[in-house]
Scaffold this motif. Structure first.
Motif, PDB file in Angstrom:
ATOM      1  N   ILE A 118     -17.785 -23.568 -71.866  1.00  0.00           N
ATOM      2  CA  ILE A 118     -17.014 -24.200 -72.945  1.00  0.00           C
ATOM      3  C   ILE A 118     -17.245 -25.709 -72.939  1.00  0.00           C
ATOM      4  O   ILE A 118     -17.434 -26.328 -73.994  1.00  0.00           O
ATOM      5  N   LEU A 119     -17.246 -26.316 -71.748  1.00  0.00           N
ATOM      6  CA  LEU A 119     -17.509 -27.752 -71.652  1.00  0.00           C
ATOM      7  C   LEU A 119     -18.927 -28.086 -72.115  1.00  0.00           C
ATOM      8  O   LEU A 119     -19.163 -29.146 -72.700  1.00  0.00           O
ATOM      9  N   LEU A 120     -19.853 -27.180 -71.876  1.00  0.00           N
ATOM     10  CA  LEU A 120     -21.227 -27.360 -72.356  1.00  0.00           C
ATOM     11  C   LEU A 120     -21.232 -27.417 -73.886  1.00  0.00           C
ATOM     12  O   LEU A 120     -21.919 -28.252 -74.483  1.00  0.00           O
ATOM     13  N   THR A 121     -20.454 -26.561 -74.525  1.00  0.00           N
ATOM     14  CA  THR A 121     -20.339 -26.566 -75.988  1.00  0.00           C
ATOM     15  C   THR A 121     -19.732 -27.873 -76.482  1.00  0.00           C
ATOM     16  O   THR A 121     -20.222 -28.483 -77.439  1.00  0.00           O
ATOM     17  N   LEU A 122     -18.666 -28.341 -75.810  1.00  0.00           N
ATOM     18  CA  LEU A 122     -18.042 -29.610 -76.195  1.00  0.00           C
ATOM     19  C   LEU A 122     -19.006 -30.776 -76.000  1.00  0.00           C
ATOM     20  O   LEU A 122     -19.041 -31.712 -76.804  1.00  0.00           O
ATOM     21  N   ALA A 123     -19.813 -30.714 -74.933  1.00  0.00           N
ATOM     22  CA  ALA A 123     -20.789 -31.775 -74.679  1.00  0.00           C
ATOM     23  C   ALA A 123     -21.844 -31.818 -75.783  1.00  0.00           C
ATOM     24  O   ALA A 123     -22.228 -32.896 -76.244  1.00  0.00           O
ATOM     25  N   MET A 124     -22.315 -30.642 -76.215  1.00  0.00           N
ATOM     26  CA  MET A 124     -23.304 -30.610 -77.295  1.00  0.00           C
ATOM     27  C   MET A 124     -22.704 -31.140 -78.595  1.00  0.00           C
ATOM     28  O   MET A 124     -23.369 -31.847 -79.349  1.00  0.00           O
ATOM     29  N   ALA A 125     -21.437 -30.821 -78.853  1.00  0.00           N
ATOM     30  CA  ALA A 125     -20.774 -31.354 -80.048  1.00  0.00           C
ATOM     31  C   ALA A 125     -20.619 -32.866 -79.941  1.00  0.00           C
ATOM     32  O   ALA A 125     -20.756 -33.582 -80.936  1.00  0.00           O
ATOM     33  N   LEU A 126     -20.362 -33.356 -78.750  1.00  0.00           N
ATOM     34  CA  LEU A 126     -20.222 -34.794 -78.534  1.00  0.00           C
ATOM     35  C   LEU A 126     -21.533 -35.523 -78.810  1.00  0.00           C
ATOM     36  O   LEU A 126     -21.538 -36.635 -79.345  1.00  0.00           O
ATOM     37  N   ILE A 127     -22.644 -34.882 -78.497  1.00  0.00           N
ATOM     38  CA  ILE A 127     -23.954 -35.495 -78.719  1.00  0.00           C
ATOM     39  C   ILE A 127     -24.219 -35.701 -80.211  1.00  0.00           C
ATOM     40  O   ILE A 127     -24.795 -36.708 -80.609  1.00  0.00           O
ATOM     41  N   GLN A 135     -16.106 -38.552 -82.404  1.00  0.00           N
ATOM     42  CA  GLN A 135     -16.004 -38.244 -80.984  1.00  0.00           C
ATOM     43  C   GLN A 135     -14.569 -38.280 -80.470  1.00  0.00           C
ATOM     44  O   GLN A 135     -14.293 -37.792 -79.388  1.00  0.00           O
ATOM     45  N   ILE A 136     -13.632 -38.803 -81.254  1.00  0.00           N
ATOM     46  CA  ILE A 136     -12.261 -38.961 -80.755  1.00  0.00           C
ATOM     47  C   ILE A 136     -11.603 -37.614 -80.423  1.00  0.00           C
ATOM     48  O   ILE A 136     -11.086 -37.452 -79.312  1.00  0.00           O
ATOM     49  N   PRO A 137     -11.600 -36.612 -81.316  1.00  0.00           N
ATOM     50  CA  PRO A 137     -10.979 -35.340 -80.915  1.00  0.00           C
ATOM     51  C   PRO A 137     -11.713 -34.674 -79.759  1.00  0.00           C
ATOM     52  O   PRO A 137     -11.085 -34.041 -78.902  1.00  0.00           O
ATOM     53  N   LEU A 138     -13.031 -34.841 -79.699  1.00  0.00           N
ATOM     54  CA  LEU A 138     -13.787 -34.258 -78.588  1.00  0.00           C
ATOM     55  C   LEU A 138     -13.472 -34.977 -77.280  1.00  0.00           C
ATOM     56  O   LEU A 138     -13.340 -34.346 -76.230  1.00  0.00           O
ATOM     57  N   GLY A 139     -13.341 -36.300 -77.337  1.00  0.00           N
ATOM     58  CA  GLY A 139     -12.977 -37.057 -76.140  1.00  0.00           C
ATOM     59  C   GLY A 139     -11.603 -36.670 -75.627  1.00  0.00           C
ATOM     60  O   GLY A 139     -11.400 -36.481 -74.425  1.00  0.00           O
ATOM     61  N   LEU A 140     -10.641 -36.534 -76.551  1.00  0.00           N
ATOM     62  CA  LEU A 140      -9.298 -36.092 -76.160  1.00  0.00           C
ATOM     63  C   LEU A 140      -9.343 -34.695 -75.548  1.00  0.00           C
ATOM     64  O   LEU A 140      -8.682 -34.427 -74.539  1.00  0.00           O
ATOM     65  N   ALA A 141     -10.119 -33.815 -76.173  1.00  0.00           N
ATOM     66  CA  ALA A 141     -10.227 -32.443 -75.670  1.00  0.00           C
ATOM     67  C   ALA A 141     -10.802 -32.422 -74.265  1.00  0.00           C
ATOM     68  O   ALA A 141     -10.272 -31.751 -73.372  1.00  0.00           O
ATOM     69  N   VAL A 159      -4.447 -26.558 -74.546  1.00  0.00           N
ATOM     70  CA  VAL A 159      -4.203 -27.586 -75.574  1.00  0.00           C
ATOM     71  C   VAL A 159      -5.500 -28.370 -75.803  1.00  0.00           C
ATOM     72  O   VAL A 159      -5.888 -28.634 -76.949  1.00  0.00           O
ATOM     73  N   GLY A 160      -6.176 -28.718 -74.713  1.00  0.00           N
ATOM     74  CA  GLY A 160      -7.455 -29.419 -74.830  1.00  0.00           C
ATOM     75  C   GLY A 160      -8.485 -28.588 -75.577  1.00  0.00           C
ATOM     76  O   GLY A 160      -9.229 -29.099 -76.417  1.00  0.00           O
ATOM     77  N   LEU A 161      -8.523 -27.292 -75.309  1.00  0.00           N
ATOM     78  CA  LEU A 161      -9.475 -26.418 -75.988  1.00  0.00           C
ATOM     79  C   LEU A 161      -9.156 -26.305 -77.475  1.00  0.00           C
ATOM     80  O   LEU A 161     -10.069 -26.229 -78.311  1.00  0.00           O
ATOM     81  N   GLY A 162      -7.868 -26.298 -77.827  1.00  0.00           N
ATOM     82  CA  GLY A 162      -7.485 -26.268 -79.244  1.00  0.00           C
ATOM     83  C   GLY A 162      -7.942 -27.516 -79.972  1.00  0.00           C
ATOM     84  O   GLY A 162      -8.505 -27.446 -81.073  1.00  0.00           O
ATOM     85  N   ILE A 163      -7.715 -28.671 -79.361  1.00  0.00           N
ATOM     86  CA  ILE A 163      -8.183 -29.934 -79.949  1.00  0.00           C
ATOM     87  C   ILE A 163      -9.708 -29.937 -80.011  1.00  0.00           C
ATOM     88  O   ILE A 163     -10.301 -30.407 -80.982  1.00  0.00           O
ATOM     89  N   GLY A 164     -10.336 -29.379 -78.983  1.00  0.00           N
ATOM     90  CA  GLY A 164     -11.799 -29.291 -78.974  1.00  0.00           C
ATOM     91  C   GLY A 164     -12.333 -28.440 -80.105  1.00  0.00           C
ATOM     92  O   GLY A 164     -13.352 -28.768 -80.726  1.00  0.00           O
ATOM     93  N   LEU A 166     -10.951 -28.033 -83.021  1.00  0.00           N
ATOM     94  CA  LEU A 166     -10.848 -28.859 -84.228  1.00  0.00           C
ATOM     95  C   LEU A 166     -11.972 -29.889 -84.274  1.00  0.00           C
ATOM     96  O   LEU A 166     -12.562 -30.133 -85.334  1.00  0.00           O
ATOM     97  N   GLY A 167     -12.260 -30.497 -83.124  1.00  0.00           N
ATOM     98  CA  GLY A 167     -13.342 -31.489 -83.062  1.00  0.00           C
ATOM     99  C   GLY A 167     -14.698 -30.882 -83.355  1.00  0.00           C
ATOM    100  O   GLY A 167     -15.519 -31.473 -84.064  1.00  0.00           O
ATOM    101  N   VAL A 168     -14.940 -29.690 -82.827  1.00  0.00           N
ATOM    102  CA  VAL A 168     -16.214 -29.005 -83.083  1.00  0.00           C
ATOM    103  C   VAL A 168     -16.318 -28.682 -84.572  1.00  0.00           C
ATOM    104  O   VAL A 168     -17.368 -28.878 -85.196  1.00  0.00           O
ATOM    105  N   ALA A 169     -15.230 -28.191 -85.184  1.00  0.00           N
ATOM    106  CA  ALA A 169     -15.242 -27.866 -86.615  1.00  0.00           C
ATOM    107  C   ALA A 169     -15.494 -29.121 -87.457  1.00  0.00           C
ATOM    108  O   ALA A 169     -16.292 -29.095 -88.403  1.00  0.00           O
ATOM    109  N   LEU A 170     -14.838 -30.221 -87.107  1.00  0.00           N
ATOM    110  CA  LEU A 170     -15.035 -31.488 -87.824  1.00  0.00           C
ATOM    111  C   LEU A 170     -16.495 -31.922 -87.758  1.00  0.00           C
ATOM    112  O   LEU A 170     -17.104 -32.287 -88.767  1.00  0.00           O
ATOM    113  N   ASN A 171     -17.068 -31.859 -86.569  1.00  0.00           N
ATOM    114  CA  ASN A 171     -18.444 -32.306 -86.404  1.00  0.00           C
ATOM    115  C   ASN A 171     -19.456 -31.315 -86.960  1.00  0.00           C
ATOM    116  O   ASN A 171     -20.531 -31.709 -87.407  1.00  0.00           O
TER     117      ASN A 171
END
Length: 188
Positions: A118-127, A135-141, A159-164, A166-171
């Motif tokens: 899951i963190l790998l997915t968030l990292a790819m979205a952050l890139i 990057q703000i919702p991903l950073g919070l997540a 909670v972090g995964l939920g915010i994540g 949303l961040g993935v969907a936004l990006n």
């Protein structure tokens, strides 16, 4: 424990050794923190690449983070470590008042490997995060997931995964808009 180490300077290797099983979680928090505020484009990219390295190690089931020997040998002044510890402890104590060990599924080997993916997915979205605000919702997540792992609190992780999500969907919407714009520009 960090502040009580002997010598004027502490190496990164000594810090990782003291943190033991929480070293991964604290690295996740540290890589998420810069992205909680609007940052110029290279910051999310660098943090995302480093987070990918850490997440891949978590997914592989490593017990402690592997860092390059050159980085492990780097040292930090004891006074800087003491200052950081003195600033972090009151915040962690406040978090500990609310947070408690819950939902221990993330403590199992399989749970941690899943968390690594899951963190790998968030990292790819952050890139590929949208510049400045993406990057703000991903950073919070990432920070919440890391703090949840430090405190062994599955609710904070969720909670972090939920915010994540949303961040993935936004990006994902941002990436879609760019691809659609390029395709319409070239009439594809």
């Amino acid at each position: 424990m960090l502040a009580s180490q002997e010598g004027d300077r502490l190496t990164v290797g000594e810090i990782v050794a003291v943190l033991r099983d929480r070293a991964f979680a604290l690295l996740v928090v540290l890589l998420g923190l810069p992205n909680c505020l609007p940052m110029p484009p290279p910051i999310p990219l660098i943090c995302g690449l480093l987070l990918m390295l850490v997440a891949a190690q978590i997914a592989a089931g490593m017990s402690a983070p592997w860092l390059p020997r050159m980085l492990l040998g780097r040292s930090i002044a004891r006074s800087d470590v003491e200052r950081a510890v003195n600033r972090a402890v009151p915040l962690l104590r406040r978090l500990e008042r609310w947070s408690r060990p819950r939902m221990s599924v993330f403590e199992s080997a399989l749970g941690m490997r899943g968390m690594g993916l899951i963190l790998l997915t968030l990292a790819m979205a952050l890139i590929v995060a949208a510049p400045v605000v993406g990057q703000i919702p991903l950073g919070l997540a990432v920070c919440l997931v890391g703090l949840g792992l430090v405190e062994r609190d599955g609710v904070v992780v969720l909670v972090g995964l939920g915010i994540g999500a949303l961040g993935v969907a936004l990006n994902a919407g941002f990436v879609y808009a760019i691809v659609a714009g390029i395709m319409s520009l070239f009439h594809l």
